[in-house]
Enzyme design. Structure first.
Site, mmCIF file in Angstrom:
data_model
loop_
_atom_site.group_PDB
_atom_site.id
_atom_site.type_symbol
_atom_site.label_atom_id
_atom_site.label_comp_id
_atom_site.label_asym_id
_atom_site.label_seq_id
_atom_site.Cartn_x
_atom_site.Cartn_y
_atom_site.Cartn_z
ATOM 1 N N ASP A 224 0.828 -1.197 0.000
ATOM 2 C CA ASP A 224 0.000 0.000 0.000
ATOM 3 C C ASP A 224 0.872 1.261 0.000
ATOM 4 O O ASP A 224 1.986 1.252 0.519
ATOM 5 C CB ASP A 224 -0.842 -0.034 1.292
ATOM 6 C CG ASP A 224 -1.977 0.961 1.301
ATOM 7 O OD1 ASP A 224 -2.874 0.833 0.456
ATOM 8 O OD2 ASP A 224 -1.971 1.878 2.167
ATOM 9 N N GLU A 248 1.425 -0.196 -4.912
ATOM 10 C CA GLU A 248 0.403 0.772 -5.317
ATOM 11 C C GLU A 248 1.038 2.158 -5.373
ATOM 12 O O GLU A 248 1.416 2.716 -4.342
ATOM 13 C CB GLU A 248 -0.757 0.791 -4.306
ATOM 14 C CG GLU A 248 -1.837 1.780 -4.686
ATOM 15 C CD GLU A 248 -2.445 2.555 -3.509
ATOM 16 O OE1 GLU A 248 -3.525 3.126 -3.661
ATOM 17 O OE2 GLU A 248 -1.814 2.596 -2.419
HETATM 18 C C1 ABC Z 1 -12.230 6.776 4.043
HETATM 19 C C2 ABC Z 1 -13.676 6.603 3.639
HETATM 20 C C3 ABC Z 1 -13.966 7.373 2.369
HETATM 21 C C4 ABC Z 1 -13.627 8.825 2.619
HETATM 22 C C5 ABC Z 1 -12.169 8.924 3.054
HETATM 23 C C6 ABC Z 1 -11.818 10.355 3.409
HETATM 24 O O1 ABC Z 1 -11.942 8.117 4.198
HETATM 25 O O2 ABC Z 1 -13.939 5.215 3.427
HETATM 26 O O3 ABC Z 1 -15.310 7.224 2.019
HETATM 27 O O4 ABC Z 1 -13.805 9.526 1.425
HETATM 28 C C7 ABC Z 1 -8.289 3.350 3.416
HETATM 29 C C8 ABC Z 1 -9.695 2.834 3.238
HETATM 30 C C9 ABC Z 1 -10.624 3.938 2.752
HETATM 31 C C10 ABC Z 1 -10.513 5.172 3.615
HETATM 32 C C11 ABC Z 1 -9.042 5.600 3.645
HETATM 33 C C12 ABC Z 1 -8.792 6.852 4.477
HETATM 34 O O5 ABC Z 1 -8.270 4.538 4.193
HETATM 35 O O6 ABC Z 1 -9.681 1.779 2.308
HETATM 36 O O7 ABC Z 1 -11.955 3.468 2.765
HETATM 37 O O8 ABC Z 1 -11.344 6.187 3.097
HETATM 38 O O9 ABC Z 1 -9.121 6.631 5.813
HETATM 39 C C13 ABC Z 1 -4.434 3.167 -0.326
HETATM 40 C C14 ABC Z 1 -5.442 2.013 -0.278
HETATM 41 C C15 ABC Z 1 -6.748 2.511 0.285
HETATM 42 C C16 ABC Z 1 -6.553 2.902 1.732
HETATM 43 C C17 ABC Z 1 -5.330 3.701 1.948
HETATM 44 C C18 ABC Z 1 -5.089 4.234 3.264
HETATM 45 C C19 ABC Z 1 -4.346 3.785 0.990
HETATM 46 O O10 ABC Z 1 -5.548 1.400 -1.525
HETATM 47 O O11 ABC Z 1 -7.783 1.552 0.232
HETATM 48 O O12 ABC Z 1 -7.740 3.655 2.145
HETATM 49 O O13 ABC Z 1 -4.545 3.146 3.995
HETATM 50 C C20 ABC Z 1 -3.910 8.371 -1.832
HETATM 51 C C21 ABC Z 1 -2.736 7.416 -1.688
HETATM 52 C C22 ABC Z 1 -3.121 5.988 -2.014
HETATM 53 C C23 ABC Z 1 -4.353 5.557 -1.189
HETATM 54 C C24 ABC Z 1 -5.472 6.539 -1.535
HETATM 55 C C25 ABC Z 1 -6.748 6.216 -0.789
HETATM 56 O O14 ABC Z 1 -5.053 7.873 -1.180
HETATM 57 O O15 ABC Z 1 -1.672 7.845 -2.509
HETATM 58 O O16 ABC Z 1 -2.043 5.160 -1.684
HETATM 59 N N1 ABC Z 1 -4.748 4.153 -1.397
HETATM 60 C C26 ABC Z 1 -4.540 11.888 -5.696
HETATM 61 C C27 ABC Z 1 -3.195 11.604 -5.091
HETATM 62 C C28 ABC Z 1 -3.126 10.177 -4.618
HETATM 63 C C29 ABC Z 1 -4.232 9.934 -3.628
HETATM 64 C C30 ABC Z 1 -5.575 10.240 -4.261
HETATM 65 C C31 ABC Z 1 -6.677 10.084 -3.236
HETATM 66 O O17 ABC Z 1 -5.563 11.583 -4.780
HETATM 67 O O18 ABC Z 1 -2.184 11.860 -6.032
HETATM 68 O O19 ABC Z 1 -1.898 9.939 -3.998
HETATM 69 O O20 ABC Z 1 -4.195 8.561 -3.208
HETATM 70 O O21 ABC Z 1 -7.878 10.045 -3.851
HETATM 71 C C32 ABC Z 1 -5.270 11.744 -10.879
HETATM 72 C C33 ABC Z 1 -3.899 11.999 -10.335
HETATM 73 C C34 ABC Z 1 -3.753 11.285 -9.036
HETATM 74 C C35 ABC Z 1 -4.839 11.755 -8.083
HETATM 75 C C36 ABC Z 1 -6.160 11.417 -8.707
HETATM 76 C C37 ABC Z 1 -7.314 11.754 -7.787
HETATM 77 O O22 ABC Z 1 -6.277 12.102 -9.942
HETATM 78 O O23 ABC Z 1 -2.934 11.496 -11.227
HETATM 79 O O24 ABC Z 1 -2.484 11.540 -8.470
HETATM 80 O O25 ABC Z 1 -4.666 11.084 -6.858
HETATM 81 O O26 ABC Z 1 -5.489 12.468 -12.033
#
Ligand code: ABC
Ligand code: CA
Length: 500
Positions: A224, A248
């Site tokens: 992750d 990831e």
């Molecule tokens: C919870 C709720 C959601 C609520 C959120 C605020 O809190 O469930 O409903 O909206 C875990 C849980 C989630 C939880 C989160 C936060 O924790 O599964 O349910 O959400 O508490 C990993 C996992 C993911 C996990 C976590 C945290 C990490 O796969 O399941 O979530 O342990 C970042 C990280 C990425 C992470 C992701 C969730 O967040 O880098 O590792 N996933 C941009 C950033 C990204 C970022 C993303 C977030 O926004 O660059 O780094 O990801 O949405 C493109 C760009 C991208 C851009 C996107 C949006 O657009 O190229 O860079 O991403 O064009």
């Protein structure tokens, strides 16, 4: 198992809490909006390995297995990503013996187990009554962190604030230092960022992953939040785990993502291609040239790392809205799915996609699979089974298939595109099922020898390549459906399973 062992695999990704109950039942409800446990377990998975294997998958990726925090502003840690205690498996999914039994059952079938690991951060609910609005600016949070008083003492094995980077949310995703040293989460549920620069902390995490892999017989790990820790931490971490690592790196930038392959982890999830595939097939007016305008992640990794550099392809996962929530036309879904299996990455199918699940954003995309009754007479189950069979046939018949790089071939006709990875040729279209103007794909001269008989393994139909090899052969789409062509000689050479 190492990277080479994984290259030919096909992975089924599941959310442990949502895949299968310990005892069979198809009526136990699961309201995803409650963000709480629905009852899935490791023993439930063990009981449903036939379902997974009969679609042609030979590996599974399960949710993180450690103890999580429950009862937060965003519900419980049913997904496994909110570590409270890294040293103790969660009790929610059964006993550790159940997990070991799952591992053994997989190995008995020749299947692999991939564990999901999170070491970038923990999850800590705020201790005191200082409530900050959830939309408070990150600056305010940084300054108010002291007030917020996080309960570090409940975290294991890192129980003091000095084991973590100072509290400050990531504010600039383009600043790599911010991305690595600042925190994910928000004021309602901060995710304390582990001080992975501290050598003691680092050593402890390296020992932890090694132990985890050995204890549960993991064949690979999905890591992750890879972009949130510096690359040289990951190299040592991967080496310590001693098995294949799939990272990831959430980005649409292929150059950025490719910098992690080989240097930090063995392979990364192909998010850059996923963005392009959604652009191309998410809509009947989608831009197909998005697929081949820039070099693919696999191509970049091949040129900068080596020819066996790996990626993994997916169309859905637990973080993104499911495809049918973006576009409900099944033909578009079938086309997009085809890319996952004909392209260069190790194919990954997110559970429920084969049942046509439609959940949108997290948490809606984490539906219970038992509600589907694990039906196997569904069109998408047949589709994924054929795709897996075609890929296996290609791997078996062509020694260079895995190391070769697929090519998108632009087409003279609107809405048509081809993906070539010999001996496979996928004909794809985004015109949709109800368009009266179905496109014709033109197979370029020389793709196959003249007079070759090809079989579309999706419809089990035959085509013959034009006898005049310089003319090219036209194949017209029907119902917006894709075709996956292979020379029929491969089918007769034990490539059965794809077509009767
Ligand atoms: C919870 C709720 C959601 C609520 C959120 C605020 O809190 O469930 O409903 O909206 C875990 C849980 C989630 C939880 C989160 C936060 O924790 O599964 O349910 O959400 O508490 C990993 C996992 C993911 C996990 C976590 C945290 C990490 O796969 O399941 O979530 O342990 C970042 C990280 C990425 C992470 C992701 C969730 O967040 O880098 O590792 N996933 C941009 C950033 C990204 C970022 C993303 C977030 O926004 O660059 O780094 O990801 O949405 C493109 C760009 C991208 C851009 C996107 C949006 O657009 O190229 O860079 O991403 O064009
Ligand atoms: Ca970090």
């Amino acid at each position: 198992a190492n990277a080479a062992d994984w290259a030919s695999r096909s992975i089924y990704q599941l959310v442990t809490d949502r895949f299968a109950l310990p005892s069979s039942s198809s009526s136990t409800p699961c309201d995803t909006t409650k963000r709480t446990f629905c009852g899935g377990s490791w023993s439930g998975i063990t009981n449903h390995l036939d379902y997974i294997q009969s679609m042609g998958f030979d590996a599974i990726w399960i949710s993180p297995i450690v103890t999580n925090v429950d009862g937060t502003a965003y519900g419980d840690g049913y997904h496994g990503y909110w570590t409270l205690d890294l040293t103790t498996p969660t009790s929610h999914f059964g006993s550790t013996d159940d997990l070991k039994a799952l591992s053994a059952a997989l190995h008995k079938r020749g299947m692999y187990l991939m564990l999901d690991v999170v070491v970038n951060h923990f999850a800590a609910p705020p201790l005191n009554n200082v409530t900050l609005a959830s939309n408070v600016s990150t600056e305010v949070f940084a300054n108010a962190a002291a007030l917020l008083k996080l309960n570090y003492t409940v975290l294991q094995p890192f129980s003091t604030s000095s084991d973590f980077h100072p509290p400050r949310f990531i504010s600039d995703y383009t600043n790599q230092t911010d991305v690595e040293h600042c925190w994910l989460g928000d004021t309602l549920l901060p995710l304390p960022d582990v001080d992975t620069e501290d050598e003691t902390v680092q050593a402890e995490l390296y020992a932890w992953v090694k132990n985890m892999v050995n204890e549960y017989g993991a064949d690979g790990v999905r890591i992750d939040t890879v972009k949130h820790i510096r690359q040289d931490f990951w190299r040592g971490f991967s080496d310590s785990g001693g098995v294949f690592t799939l990272g990831e790196v959430l980005t649409d930038n292929a150059t950025y993502a490719s910098s992690y392959i080989g240097t930090a982890v063995d392979a990364v999830l192909d998010y850059p291609a996923w963005y392009n595939v959604m652009t191309a097939f998410g809509n009947t007016t989608g831009n197909l040239s998005a697929l081949f305008e820039a070099p693919s992640l696999a191509a970049l990794a091949t040129s900068t790392v080596n020819s066996s550099a790996l990626t993994a392809s997916f169309l859905e996962n637990h973080d993104q809205p499911r495809f049918p929530s973006v576009n409900s036309d099944p033909a578009l879904l079938m086309n997009a799915m085809t890319w996952t299996f004909v392209g260069d990455g190790i194919p990954i199918l997110y559970y429920g996609q084969e049942q046509g699940y439609t959940g949108g954003q997290d948490p809606s995309n984490r539906e219970a699979l038992w509600l589907s009754g694990y039906a196997t007479d569904k069109p998408l189950v047949a589709h994924v089974t054929s795709l897996n069979a075609a890929r296996k046939m290609a791997i078996a018949s062509n020694k260079t298939f895995l190391a070769s790089r697929s090519q998108w071939l632009a087409q003279p006709n609107q809405g048509a595109v081809m993906l070539s990875k010999p001996p496979l040729l996928a004909l794809m279209t985004n015109v949709g099922s109800s368009n009266n103007n179905q496109p014709t794909w033109v197979i370029p001269p020389g793709t196959y020898p003249a007079n070759t008989t090809l079989v579309d393994v999706l419809a089990c139909q035959k085509f013959t390549i034009n006898a005049n090899a310089s003319a090219g052969s036209g194949v017209t789409a029907s119902g917006g459906m894709p075709k996956v062509l292979v020379p029929d000689t491969l089918l007769s050479k034990g490539g059965g399973g794809a077509c009767p």
